[in-house]
Motif scaffolding. Structure first.
Motif, PDB file in Angstrom:
ATOM      1  N   LEU A 140       5.617  -7.031   9.103  1.00 14.68           N
ATOM      2  CA  LEU A 140       3.889  -7.481   8.143  1.00 14.68           C
ATOM      3  C   LEU A 140       3.312  -8.391   9.309  1.00 14.68           C
ATOM      4  O   LEU A 140       3.764  -9.166  10.090  1.00 14.68           O
ATOM      5  CB  LEU A 140       4.254  -8.930   7.606  1.00 14.68           C
ATOM      6  N   CYS A 169       6.180 -13.595  -4.364  1.00 14.72           N
ATOM      7  CA  CYS A 169       7.493 -12.568  -4.221  1.00 14.72           C
ATOM      8  C   CYS A 169       8.483 -13.444  -5.016  1.00 14.72           C
ATOM      9  O   CYS A 169       9.143 -13.590  -5.693  1.00 14.72           O
ATOM     10  CB  CYS A 169       7.369 -13.219  -2.705  1.00 14.72           C
ATOM     11  N   TYR A 214      11.085 -11.175  -7.345  1.00 12.01           N
ATOM     12  CA  TYR A 214      12.073 -11.138  -7.489  1.00 12.01           C
ATOM     13  C   TYR A 214      13.369 -12.358  -8.143  1.00 12.01           C
ATOM     14  O   TYR A 214      14.184 -12.814  -7.735  1.00 12.01           O
ATOM     15  CB  TYR A 214      12.559 -11.671  -6.096  1.00 12.01           C
ATOM     16  N   GLY A 253      10.326 -15.804  -0.060  1.00 11.61           N
ATOM     17  CA  GLY A 253      10.258 -14.671   0.639  1.00 11.61           C
ATOM     18  C   GLY A 253       9.430 -14.769   1.338  1.00 11.61           C
ATOM     19  O   GLY A 253       9.729 -15.050   2.595  1.00 11.61           O
ATOM     20  N   MET A 254       8.595 -15.883   1.142  1.00 19.05           N
ATOM     21  CA  MET A 254       7.226 -16.736   2.134  1.00 19.05           C
ATOM     22  C   MET A 254       7.031 -17.863   2.089  1.00 19.05           C
ATOM     23  O   MET A 254       7.570 -18.629   0.825  1.00 19.05           O
ATOM     24  CB  MET A 254       5.826 -15.650   1.827  1.00 19.05           C
ATOM     25  N   LEU A 303      14.138 -15.067   2.654  1.00 16.43           N
ATOM     26  CA  LEU A 303      14.663 -14.328   1.526  1.00 16.43           C
ATOM     27  C   LEU A 303      13.815 -13.235   1.569  1.00 16.43           C
ATOM     28  O   LEU A 303      13.299 -12.445   0.554  1.00 16.43           O
ATOM     29  CB  LEU A 303      13.898 -15.182   0.127  1.00 16.43           C
ATOM     30  N   CYS A 304      12.871 -13.084   3.099  1.00 17.55           N
ATOM     31  CA  CYS A 304      11.782 -11.959   2.252  1.00 17.55           C
ATOM     32  C   CYS A 304      13.049 -10.511   2.661  1.00 17.55           C
ATOM     33  O   CYS A 304      13.770 -10.342   3.588  1.00 17.55           O
ATOM     34  CB  CYS A 304      11.061 -12.142   3.422  1.00 17.55           C
ATOM     35  N   VAL A 305      12.430  -9.696   1.332  1.00 15.54           N
ATOM     36  CA  VAL A 305      13.705  -8.624   2.094  1.00 15.54           C
ATOM     37  C   VAL A 305      12.327  -6.929   2.010  1.00 15.54           C
ATOM     38  O   VAL A 305      12.312  -6.350   1.876  1.00 15.54           O
ATOM     39  CB  VAL A 305      13.951  -8.265   0.709  1.00 15.54           C
ATOM     40  N   LEU A 306      11.612  -7.382   2.779  1.00 12.50           N
ATOM     41  CA  LEU A 306      10.363  -6.858   2.982  1.00 12.50           C
ATOM     42  C   LEU A 306       9.213  -5.556   1.866  1.00 12.50           C
ATOM     43  O   LEU A 306       9.016  -4.312   2.143  1.00 12.50           O
ATOM     44  CB  LEU A 306      10.772  -5.866   3.896  1.00 12.50           C
ATOM     45  N   CYS A 307      10.306  -6.046   0.809  1.00 15.11           N
ATOM     46  CA  CYS A 307       9.842  -5.362  -0.083  1.00 15.11           C
ATOM     47  C   CYS A 307      10.073  -3.604  -0.177  1.00 15.11           C
ATOM     48  O   CYS A 307       9.142  -3.163  -0.865  1.00 15.11           O
ATOM     49  CB  CYS A 307       8.724  -5.301  -0.756  1.00 15.11           C
ATOM     50  N   PRO A 321       3.742  -4.716  -0.784  1.00 11.84           N
ATOM     51  CA  PRO A 321       4.520  -6.057  -0.916  1.00 11.84           C
ATOM     52  C   PRO A 321       3.750  -6.726  -1.600  1.00 11.84           C
ATOM     53  O   PRO A 321       2.355  -6.549  -2.115  1.00 11.84           O
ATOM     54  CB  PRO A 321       4.832  -6.075   0.149  1.00 11.84           C
ATOM     55  N   ALA A 322       4.778  -7.148  -2.387  1.00 12.80           N
ATOM     56  CA  ALA A 322       3.503  -8.175  -3.810  1.00 12.80           C
ATOM     57  C   ALA A 322       2.752  -9.739  -3.289  1.00 12.80           C
ATOM     58  O   ALA A 322       1.958  -9.470  -3.262  1.00 12.80           O
ATOM     59  CB  ALA A 322       5.182  -8.964  -4.511  1.00 12.80           C
ATOM     60  N   CYS A 323       3.384  -9.616  -1.866  1.00 15.46           N
ATOM     61  CA  CYS A 323       2.400 -10.533  -1.457  1.00 15.46           C
ATOM     62  C   CYS A 323       1.245 -10.067  -0.533  1.00 15.46           C
ATOM     63  O   CYS A 323       0.331 -10.759  -1.331  1.00 15.46           O
ATOM     64  CB  CYS A 323       3.898 -11.347  -0.531  1.00 15.46           C
TER      65      CYS A 323
HETATM   66  S1  SF4 Z   1       7.028  -8.408   1.485  1.00 14.98           S
HETATM   67 FE1  SF4 Z   1       8.368  -8.678  -0.315  1.00 14.98          FE
HETATM   68  S2  SF4 Z   1       9.766 -10.045  -0.089  1.00 14.98           S
HETATM   69 FE2  SF4 Z   1       9.244 -10.308   1.502  1.00 14.98          FE
HETATM   70  S3  SF4 Z   1       8.157 -12.043   1.263  1.00 14.98           S
HETATM   71 FE3  SF4 Z   1       6.565 -10.363   0.755  1.00 14.98          FE
HETATM   72  S4  SF4 Z   1       7.094  -9.957  -1.142  1.00 14.98           S
HETATM   73 FE4  SF4 Z   1       8.234 -11.461  -0.386  1.00 14.98          FE
END
Ligand code: SF4
Ligand code: SF4
Ligand code: SF4
Lengths: 114, 816
Positions: free
Chosen positions: A10, A27, A31, A39-40, A65-69, A79-81
Motif C-alpha cells: 500500500l 476494513c 472483514y 487492518g488499518m 490484520l491487513c490481508v491486502l484485500c 481494497p475497502a480502505c
Molecule cells: S487493504 Fe484491505 S485488509 Fe488491508 S487495511 Fe485495507 S481494507 Fe483492511
C-alpha cells in the motif's frame, strides 16, 4: 520470520491523510472486525517543532490484520480502505510499481504481509 | 452453501445514520431484505466512491439492538423509564387527541415544533407545524446559532448564499473546462472532521490542495489545515469580525480590491444623510417618489440621481455616480442636508481598524494579518470556506457581512474557483431558507405574526421563519404573551446536545402538558416524552435532495421493525390536523417539490441525479451579470436595491448597524477581567469528532471505540501548571456550572484555551431520571447560558467562555 518476499503493498500519501478513520471502518465492515480492531490503524502525531510550533500528522498504519484485500483486488476492486479513503491517499499495487510512484515527499510504502 | 441473492440499491445519504448534511452516493448491499454492507458509489460525481466512517458503520446503526422499532407510550411518571409498546394507530390517535386539545384550549402557537441540525427532515417538520397551525418551528440552539444566521446575513447583503467552488456543479467535476482551481482558500474556523458542512463535501478541499490550492487557516487550534497552511492565523476565539475588517483595511489601503466591481455591483455610490445617518431615499427628494429607490451623486451633471431599484438602473442610466465625496442635497421640504457616500461611510468604518488595533483584539501578529490579507487578495481566484464558529457569536451578522464583503471586494463572487452562488438545484426548494420561497410555507400571516421573536427581531419577522429559542425557553416559564403547552421533538436532543443551560431545558420540558418525540434511539431527551415514535434511517426512506447540486433522490432500500420515515409520520398527522391538507400521497408532494426541474420523483429516481444546465439560475457562473438571479431577469442581485449592499438597507430598516464591524463578545478576558483570577482559561467547545456527530453515535461500537470518552484538550504547559496528566479526569468549571472530562494533553490548543467536545451522554448507562444516561456528567453546556443572543436575535457566545480546569480529586460528588 516469514521467508516469502512481499509482492503487493500500500502506497500512502500521508501528507493528505486527515485522520478521518474511514479506512478503519471500511476494513472493519469488510472483514467483520470487532470494535477497536481493523487492518488499518490511524496514528496521530503532534510533532513539536522549534519556536513553539507543532505539526499535526496522521499516519495510516496497516496492522497484523491487513490481508491486502486479496479477494477484492482479484475481482478488480480497490481494497475497502483505498476505495473509501476520504482523501484518496491509499493506493494498492505491486511494490515495484508503487515505488516508482513516490513522486512527492511525505509518502510511505507499506509491505504488511507476504 | 448456496450463495444468497444480493441486490444492490443505489441511493444518496442524507441522515439519519451518518448524521450528515451531504449527499454521498452509496450502494446498499441487500440480502433477504437486510443491509449486509454499504459502500461508496464510485460513479457518483459528489463523492467518487468515498464514504465517511459514520456511513460505513450503517450496518451497526441500522440493526442496533437499542434501535426503537415500535411506538412507545409512557406509563410511569415522566422520566421514570416505564414504557408500553403501542400500535401506530394508537400513537397517532393519542397525539391527535392531546395536541388537538392544546390547540382547542390555547391555540396552535402553544405547541413548539423542535428540530435539530439540517438534513432532510426540516421540511416535514414545517409541514406538520403549519398543518397544525403553529408558526413556532424551533431550532433549539441559543440564537439559532448554526448556519441559518450565516445564510440570512449573506442573503441580507447579496440576495443569495454562496459556497466554496469545488466544481460540484459539473458532472465532470475538476476536469470540466469551465472550472478553475482556486489559487488559495481561506479556511475560516473549519476543521476537516466536520466533513460536510454547507452541503460541501469537506474532502473536496483536499482534492484541491493536491491540485495546487494554498491554504490560509484561521483557527485558534492547530487544526489539520493549520498544519498545512501557507499562513495560519491563530486568533482569539470570537474575534473573527475584527480580523475580517482588518483584512479589508489591508485590501483597501493597498488598493487590492476590484474597483470596477465595487462601482458597478455594490451600493457604494448611494448617499447617506449625515443628519439622520440613514440612506437618502428618492422619497426624501421628491414627494410621492418611492421609498425603495435610493440616491447617488451624478458626477457628470453635479446633481443627485435616483437609483430605480425595481428597474435596477439609474434614472437616467447614463449618470456617472460618484463613489466618494460629501454633497449638499436639497430635500422635498426645502431642507438642505449634507450627504456622504456609502463608500466613504464604509471606508470610515474600516479605518477604525488599523492593524495594531486588530492585532491587539485578535492576538494575531500584525504582519501575519497583512500577509494573509495580501495572499488572499492577490490570488486569482480565491475562495473562503467557513465553519460554524462564525454563527457562534452574538455579533454573527456584522461578522458575516465583513467576510462576505471580502469575496465581493476581491471580485471572487460567482466566478470559477471563488465563492459561487448556491441556489438549490433547478430551484427545487422543499422548505424556505432565510429569505427564500418554497413549496412548504405558512400562508397565514396572522399566525406568522405570533411566531415567538417575530415582534422583537427584524430578521425573524421577515426573513428566518423560526421561533427564537432563547425567548421560547423563557416563555415556557413566563407564559407571556401566551402559554406554551406542548412540544413536538423530532430528532433533537436538547438535554445532551443542542441545549445550553440544559437543566433549565429539562425544567421547561417537565412543565409542558404533552411531549411527542421522534427518534431512532432513546436519548436523555426522549426519556422526558409522553410518546416516542421510531424513525427510519436514510436507507429506509424515499426523499429528494436539492442542496445544492446535483438534484437527486434518496431511495428506500430496507425496512426495519415498524420504524417509519419522518415524512410518513408527519404526513399522516398533518392530514389529521389540517382538513385542507393539499397532498394525497407523499409522492404527490415530492412531485410538486420537484416540479421546477421538470422531473417527477419516479423519473428522477430512475435517472439517479441531475445537474442544472448552463443558463439555469442554479448553474454557475457570473449570474448577476447575466440576469439569472432576479425574477425580472435583469442583471443584479435579489436585494432590496438590486445591488450587493456594503451598507445594508434591510439592517437599517430593522434598526441595526448596517455596516460590517466588530463587537467584543460577552464572556472574554476583555469583557470579564474580574473573572480572570478564578477562571483564567478561554473555554471553547464544539470541535468535531470524525466518528461522532453531535450527540449521535455514542452507541455504535465501531465508532465509539475510536472516540470513547469526552475529552478536553489542554496545552502541556497549562496541564503541567495544574498537575494534570494526559488521560486524567478533570473538572471544567465556571460560575455557571461544572462537568467532568478526560484531559487530552496536546499542543493542538494554545496555552490560554481549552477545547471541550460536546454532545456527550452514555447510552450504555441507565436512562431513567435523574441519571438520564449520565448526561449531566460530561455536559459542557452546563457552563453556557441561554439568553445572550445577538441584537438581531441570532448568534450566541459558544466558542468563547471562561473557565478553570483542575484534577478530579476523588471524593467529590458527580453531577446529578
Ligand atoms: S487493504 Fe484491505 S485488509 Fe488491508 S487495511 Fe485495507 S481494507 Fe483492511
Ligand atoms: S480514510 Fe484516508 S484520510 Fe481518512 S484516515 Fe484513512 S487514510 Fe487517512
Ligand atoms: S457526512 Fe459527508 S461523507 Fe459522510 S455520508 Fe454524509 S455527506 Fe457523505
Amino acid at each position: 520470520m516469514s521467508d516469502r518476499k512481499p509482492e503487493y503493498g500500500l502506497l500512502i500519501d500521508y501528507e493528505y491523510c486527515t485522520g478521518c478513520h474511514a479506512c478503519e471502518i471500511a476494513c472493519a465492515q469488510e472483514y467483520g472486525w470487532e470494535p477497536g480492531m481493523a487492518g488499518m490503524k490511524i496514528i496521530e502525531v503532534v510533532e513539536p517543532l522549534p519556536k513553539d510550533k507543532a505539526y499535526l500528522a496522521y499516519i495510516p498504519f496497516p496492522t497484523e490484520l491487513c490481508v491486502l484485500c486479496a479477494r477484492r483486488t482479484k475481482q478488480g476492486l480497490k481494497p475497502a480502505c483505498a476505495q473509501h479513503c476520504m482523501a484518496a491517499v491509499i493506493k494498492h499495487g505491486r511494490i515495484e510499481e508503487l515505488a516508482k510512484e513516490i513522486h512527492k515527499p511525505r509518502m510511505v510504502l507499506w509491505a504488511p504481509r507476504p | 452453501m448456496a450463495q444468497k441473492k444480493r441486490e444492490i440499491v443505489r441511493t444518496t445519504t442524507w441522515s439519519a445514520g451518518p448524521g450528515c448534511h451531504g449527499g454521498c452516493g452509496v450502494l446498499a448491499h441487500i440480502e433477504d431484505g437486510k443491509l449486509v454492507k454499504i459502500e461508496g458509489d464510485p460513479d457518483h460525481p459528489w463523492s467518487q466512491g468515498r464514504l465517511c466512517a459514520r456511513c460505513l458503520a450503517m450496518t451497526q446503526y441500522t440493526y442496533h439492538p437499542d434501535r426503537l422499532t415500535k411506538p412507545l407510550k409512557r406509563v410511569g411518571e415522566r422520566g421514570e423509564g416505564k414504557w408500553e409498546e403501542i400500535s401506530w394507530d394508537e400513537a397517532f390517535d393519542l397525539i391527535e387527541e392531546k395536541m388537538g386539545k392544546i390547540r382547542e384550549e390555547y391555540g396552535p402557537e402553544s405547541v413548539i415544533f423542535g428540530m435539530g441540525t439540517g438534513r432532510d427532515i426540516p421540511p416535514w417538520i414545517c409541514m406538520l407545524a403549519y398543518a397544525y397551525g403553529s408558526p413556532n418551528v424551533m431550532f433549539a440552539l441559543s440564537g439559532i446559532a448554526c448556519y441559518s444566521p450565516r445564510i440570512a446575513a449573506v442573503e441580507t447583503v447579496q440576495g443569495d448564499y454562496c459556497v466554496l467552488d469545488a466544481s460540484q456543479w459539473f458532472e465532470k467535476r475538476y476536469d470540466d473546462p469551465r472550472y478553475e482551481v482556486p489559487e488559495c482558500i481561506v479556511i475560516w474556523g473549519y476543521n476537516i472532521p466536520a466533513t460536510c458542512p454547507d452541503n460541501v463535501f469537506g474532502h473536496w478541499i483536499i482534492d484541491l490542495m493536491k491540485r495546487g490550492t494554498k491554504i490560509i487557516a484561521i483557527d485558534p487550534r492547530l487544526s489539520w489545515f493549520a498544519s498545512r497552511a501557507e499562513k495560519w492565523l491563530q486568533l482569539r476565539p470570537g474575534t473573527d469580525g475584527a480580523l475580517a475588517v482588518g483584512f479589508m483595511k489591508v485590501i483597501l489601503d493597498e488598493g487590492l480590491y476590484d474597483h470596477e466591481w465595487v462601482e458597478r455591483w455594490t451600493n457604494a455610490p448611494f448617499l447617506i444623510r449625515k443628519d439622520t445617518g440613514k440612506l437618502l431615499r428618492a422619497s426624501d427628494l421628491v414627494q410621492g417618489e418611492s421609498e425603495g429607490n435610493f440616491v447617488a451623486w451624478d458626477a457628470a451633471r453635479q446633481e443627485p440621481v435616483v437609483w430605480d431599484s425595481a428597474n435596477v438602473e439609474y434614472k437616467p442610466p447614463e449618470a456617472i455616480p460618484a463613489l466618494k465625496g460629501t454633497h449638499e442635497v436639497t430635500l422635498a421640504d426645502g431642507k438642505e442636508v449634507s450627504c456622504w457616500t456609502v463608500w466613504d461611510r464604509f471606508r470610515d468604518e474600516v479605518d477604525q481598524y488599523p492593524l495594531d488595533r486588530v492585532s491587539e483584539i485578535t492576538w494575531v501578529p500584525q504582519e501575519d494579518i497583512a500577509a494573509a490579507a495580501r495572499l488572499y487578495a492577490k490570488s486569482k481566484p480565491a475562495a473562503i470556506h467557513w465553519g460554524v464558529p462564525i454563527d457562534m457569536t452574538p455579533a454573527i451578522t456584522p461578522t458575516t457581512q465583513a467576510i462576505a464583503n471580502l469575496w465581493c471586494l476581491t471580485g471572487n463572487l460567482d466566478v470559477p474557483g471563488g465563492n459561487v452562488i448556491s441556489r438549490h438545484a433547478f430551484d427545487v426548494v422543499a422548505y424556505a431558507l432565510p429569505g427564500g420561497e418554497a413549496i412548504i410555507k405558512l400562508d397565514d400571516a396572522e399566525a406568522a405574526s405570533r411566531r415567538i421573536g417575530a415582534d422583537r427581531y427584524g430578521p425573524l419577522r421577515e426573513f428566518i421563519w423560526r421561533a427564537q429559542p432563547d425567548l421560547v425557553l423563557d416563555q415556557i416559564f413566563t407564559e407571556d404573551p401566551y402559554p406554551i403547552k406542548g412540544m413536538w421533538i423530532q430528532s433533537i436532543n436538547p438535554l445532551a446536545g443542542i441545549g445550553l443551560d440544559p437543566k433549565r431545558w429539562l425544567e421547561a420540558l417537565e412543565k409542558l402538558d404533552f411531549i411527542a418525540a421522534v427518534d431512532l434511539f432513546m436519548t436523555p431527551t426522549t426519556q422526558i416524552a409522553d410518546v416516542v415514535l421510531p424513525a427510519a434511517t436514510f436507507l429506509e426512506k424515499d426523499s429528494v435532495r436539492s442542496w445544492w447540486v446535483p438534484l437527486q433522490t434518496v431511495n428506500k432500500a430496507i425496512k426495519v421493525g415498524e420504524c417509519r420515515p419522518d415524512i410518513e409520520i408527519n404526513f399522516e398527522l398533518a392530514k389529521r390536523f389540517d382538513p385542507d391538507f393539499q397532498w394525497e400521497t407523499i409522492h404527490d408532494l415530492f412531485d410538486e417539490i420537484l416540479s421546477p426541474s421538470g422531473f417527477t420523483f419516479k423519473e428522477l429516481q430512475e435517472k439517479g441525479w441531475a445537474f442544472p444546465e448552463e443558463g439555469s439560475s442554479s448553474a454557475p457562473y457570473h449570474r448577476y451579470e447575466r440576469g439569472l438571479l432576479r425574477r425580472d431577469k435583469k442583471p443584479g442581485f435579489s436585494t432590496p436595491s438590486g445591488k450587493m449592499e456594503l451598507y445594508s438597507s434591510l439592517r437599517e430598516e430593522w434598526g441595526l448597524e448596517p455596516v460590517a464591524h466588530y463587537e467584543e463578545p460577552p464572556f472574554t478576558p476583555v469583557t470579564q477581567p474580574d473573572k480572570l483570577e478564578k477562571y483564567p482559561l478561554i473555554l471553547s467547545t464544539g470541535r468535531r469528532s470524525a466518528v461522532l456527530f453531535h450527540s449521535e453515535h455514542r452507541n455504535i461500537p465501531w465508532l465509539r471505540a475510536l472516540d470513547p470518552d469526552p475529552v478536553v484538550e489542554i496545552h502541556p504547559d497549562t496541564a503541567k501548571e495544574r498537575g494534570i496528566g494526559d488521560g486524567e479526569w478533570v473538572w471544567i468549571e465556571n460560575w455557571l456550572g461544572k462537568c467532568q472530562y478526560k484531559a487530552a494533553v496536546t499542543r493542538v490548543v494554545p496555552r490560554w484555551m481549552v477545547m471541550a467536545t460536546h454532545g456527550w451522554w452514555f447510552p450504555e448507562e441507565k436512562g431513567e431520571k435523574p441519571h438520564l444516561f449520565g448526561t449531566w456528567r460530561s455536559n459542557v453546556n452546563l457552563l453556557f447560558p441561554m439568553g445572550y443572543q445577538g441584537k438581531d436575535g441570532l448568534g450566541t457566545p459558544l466558542k468563547h467562555m471562561l473557565c478553570e480546569v483542575y484534577k478530579v480529586g476523588g471524593g467529590e460528588k458527580e453531577n446529578e
